[in-house]
Design an enzyme around this catalytic site. Sequence first.
Site, PDB file in Angstrom:
ATOM      1  N   ARG A 153       0.857  -1.187   0.000  1.00 40.37           N
ATOM      2  CA  ARG A 153       0.000   0.000   0.000  1.00 40.37           C
ATOM      3  C   ARG A 153       0.889   1.231   0.000  1.00 40.37           C
ATOM      4  O   ARG A 153       1.870   1.276   0.745  1.00 40.37           O
ATOM      5  CB  ARG A 153      -0.878   0.040   1.267  1.00 40.37           C
ATOM      6  CG  ARG A 153      -1.890  -1.069   1.358  1.00 40.37           C
ATOM      7  CD  ARG A 153      -2.335  -1.270   2.785  1.00 40.37           C
ATOM      8  NE  ARG A 153      -1.206  -1.631   3.639  1.00 40.37           N
ATOM      9  CZ  ARG A 153      -1.294  -1.763   4.964  1.00 40.37           C
ATOM     10  NH1 ARG A 153      -2.429  -1.530   5.578  1.00 40.37           N
ATOM     11  NH2 ARG A 153      -0.222  -2.102   5.680  1.00 40.37           N
ATOM     12  N   CYS A 262      -5.356   1.780  -7.611  1.00 39.35           N
ATOM     13  CA  CYS A 262      -5.623   0.339  -7.716  1.00 39.35           C
ATOM     14  C   CYS A 262      -7.099  -0.038  -7.672  1.00 39.35           C
ATOM     15  O   CYS A 262      -7.609  -0.642  -8.624  1.00 39.35           O
ATOM     16  CB  CYS A 262      -4.865  -0.403  -6.626  1.00 39.35           C
ATOM     17  SG  CYS A 262      -3.089  -0.361  -6.915  1.00 39.35           S
TER      18      CYS A 262
END
Length: 437
Positions: A153, A262
């Site tokens: 992340r 994403c």
Amino acid sequence: MKIAMVGTGYVGLVTGACLADFGMEVICVDKVKEKIDMLRNGEIPIYEPGLDVLVSKNVKNGFLHFTTDLKMAIKESLVIFIAVGTPPKEDGSADLSQVWEVGKAIAKEINGYKVIVNKSTVPIGTAKEMEKLIKSIKPKAKFSVVSNPEFLREGSAIKDFMEPDRIVIGVPDKKAEEIMKEVYKPLYHLEIPILITNVESAELIKYASNAFLANKISFINEIAVLCEKVGGDVLDVARGMGLDARIGPKFLQPGPGYGGSCFPKDTKALLDISIKEGYDFKILKSVIEVNEKIKERMVEKIKRGLEFNSKNKILGILGLSFKPETDDIRESVSLKIIEFFLKEKSKIKVYDPKAMENVKKIYNSLIYCKNPYEVSEGAHCLVFATEWNEFRYLDLKKIYKLMAKPVIVDLRNIYDIKKVKDLGFTYYPIGRIKEKW
Ligand code: NAD
């Protein structure tokens, strides 16, 4: 073992630096010369906490190199990671042109056995397609195409890479499996689970994981809407749900809808894959629809904050990146808000600790401020769009005095309702107060 990392973006640069830190020799390649020049000068083209230190340490140690020379990197390396962008096309499918470009280059330059690793998020079947592509250009080439999706992340990318929940490796043969295990040996020793599977499963695991997390976010966002209707507090509801071990607390924070590079693209790409396979993936379709609806609801909330009269009013926005600790603005909800209120002819003042330069490349009509107080000055509504830590303890009394109208729309539920209201603000959080609309 020599590794080529093609693409030095959020994934490639972090992965390259981390693998170099494991002790491997890594050549990072990018086709954008300015990026490579910056990296060679010790500058980091993106903001990711800790990356500057990691890169400079491994450059000094001689493990990390930067080049635009893809041919050389292919020839020199045993393992070639592809970490280029796979942005969405208009129809939601993944644009693989950057991946194929690298595939063609590998086919031309291949000089012995190589492991070609898809680190980019790519549709199911891409590894097999890559194999066909390379064979069509160089029928005698010896290589294996592996799928090794990335789960890091932004904002905590180094930790996520160094201490992942799992590593997923889809392999076509034993030789590639052994080489990939060698690459990840330092993590293997830390007892990080490594799932070895076939390439199709690995490709699907990435999409399925992101779609599932997006599902959780859309679900809690709809619960937040219900809370506003029935008078519940979504923070308590989420906590009550998350304490159930079967559900878990993560990804149950209500907000303005998921953004970033994403979730929006990967959910759409998985839906596109399903449609092409003739399967009506109903849940996924709803997850995507709900996210759009939630983003529109945020705009609606701000319209309320501006008393349905946005023209010439000053809108202050705090936070431009899609989440804290990154300068990435891809699919950031702030951009949707900016887009809408620019059309409404509002004046927009903004501040973000790291993402302002990226937004400046898109909008020159915004008022870019030095801090949250400058944004508040004269504002008719102040929106908290990203929960940067530096927004959590602002001097709200000062902000109250600076604003033309003391209205806060808190899309991240940063503030305590009572405290803000006691100061005299009109306050719109997410899913915490009964609202009649
Ligand atoms: P990015 O856009 O930040 O970086 C991609 C880089 O590849 C760019 O620097 C670009 O110049 C370079 N590039 C493109 N074509 C090239 C070529 N032919 N030769 C050399 N360099 C080339 O993208 P990103 O965010 O790092 O994402 C990369 C992939 O990883 C995507 O598929 C994405 O879905 C996936 N992913 C991203 C994240 C994330 O948080 N950003 C997390 C997991 C997976």
